[in-house]
Design an enzyme around this catalytic site. Sequence first.
Site, mmCIF file in Angstrom:
data_model
loop_
_atom_site.group_PDB
_atom_site.id
_atom_site.type_symbol
_atom_site.label_atom_id
_atom_site.label_comp_id
_atom_site.label_asym_id
_atom_site.label_seq_id
_atom_site.Cartn_x
_atom_site.Cartn_y
_atom_site.Cartn_z
ATOM 1 N N HIS A 170 0.841 -1.213 0.000
ATOM 2 C CA HIS A 170 0.000 0.000 0.000
ATOM 3 C C HIS A 170 0.881 1.269 0.000
ATOM 4 C CE1 HIS A 170 -3.095 2.803 1.418
ATOM 5 N NE2 HIS A 170 -3.989 1.859 1.479
ATOM 6 N N GLU A 273 -0.950 1.649 -5.219
ATOM 7 C CA GLU A 273 -0.784 0.400 -4.470
ATOM 8 C C GLU A 273 -0.719 -0.808 -5.407
ATOM 9 O OE1 GLU A 273 -3.950 2.735 -1.845
ATOM 10 O OE2 GLU A 273 -4.066 0.565 -1.651
HETATM 11 O O1 TA6 Z 1 -6.232 1.711 -0.465
HETATM 12 C C1 TA6 Z 1 -7.269 2.641 -0.303
HETATM 13 C C2 TA6 Z 1 -7.973 2.347 1.011
HETATM 14 O O2 TA6 Z 1 -8.616 1.100 0.973
HETATM 15 C C3 TA6 Z 1 -8.930 3.492 1.301
HETATM 16 O O3 TA6 Z 1 -10.282 3.113 1.135
HETATM 17 C C4 TA6 Z 1 -8.586 3.883 2.752
HETATM 18 O O4 TA6 Z 1 -9.333 3.131 3.657
HETATM 19 C C5 TA6 Z 1 -7.099 3.558 2.768
HETATM 20 O O5 TA6 Z 1 -7.021 2.308 2.095
HETATM 21 C C6 TA6 Z 1 -6.436 3.585 4.118
HETATM 22 O O6 TA6 Z 1 -6.844 2.508 4.901
HETATM 23 P P1 TA6 Z 1 -6.317 2.456 6.431
HETATM 24 O O7 TA6 Z 1 -6.956 1.249 7.026
HETATM 25 O O8 TA6 Z 1 -4.814 2.346 6.372
HETATM 26 O O9 TA6 Z 1 -6.737 3.765 7.043
#
Ligand code: TA6
Length: 304
Positions: A170, A273
Amino acid sequence: MATDADKLNARFAAGDAVRFDERLGGCVAGLRVADHTAVVALQGAQVLSFVPSGLGEALWLSPVARLGSGKAVRGGIPVCWPWFGPHPHEASKPAHGFVRARNWSVVEVAGDGDEARIVLAFEDFDERLEALWPHKAALQLEVSLGETLRVALTTRNTGVAPFLFTQALHTYLRVADITDVRVEGLEGSPYIDQLRAGRVCKSSRPIVIDGEVDRIYQDTADRVRVHDGEKGRVIEIAKTGSRSTVVWNPWIEKSARLGDMGEDGYRRMVCVETANAGRDAVTLDPGAYHTLSLDIRALVGDRG
Ligand code: TA6
């Protein structure tokens, strides 16, 4: 009293290529090759920093990042596994799986004039995790530093039945100003728009960001280039073993709700990501392996 870092330095000597120390309240590995550097936390096997020589920090990290809180650190390259996003059936389970908040063990370090490398492992699939995920697996994350940062996540099914999983590296890329950024490489790929109830959309144009964006691009193995206008820098992410690419920026309101983005953090980052999410989920038979990898490099690019 010897710290974890002291013990690791005594056990894994790799000269200046890999040195352990305590930072942000936890144990991290500092990687160095020539003037390229990277930092990897043992918590979550999370890359926190990548500075290619002369091109500045490539990754964004929350200004309130702290290790050892039991929560994942926002920024760098969190490891989302064995599910991406909210748990598909049980909202009470942690978003993006459970390995990003747990400590991984050091398996190997290596360093020479051209590369610094560390391999971390997560294998604690004991009864405490059964309730979260009723399968057996062994994970390894390898970080290799040179002019390019390579991160490779290998999943091995050590159980007796196949399992399906989704995953992501991510990556939070650092940018000078999100309003002067262009993301190229996903034109024409279908994407699930998370902000429009999962509607499948497509665009023939590069991505520019002027509001919250949360997209899962499917069926794409292409590399992505992020043009950071103000820095005159292009960050390229190539990948293997990944059929999904997620692009996310929380913008103003969601940043305020998240609470750990800092004053104007949303302006200084964009997530690109490297994933297998949605219909790109992976099914692994007993004894089989799967590796998801990314290669990040920063180029001096056009200012256009
Ligand atoms: O990758 C995008 C996502 O799924 C968004 O929807 C947002 O939730 C982000 O990840 C961050 O997630 P987190 O659990 O690290 O706050």
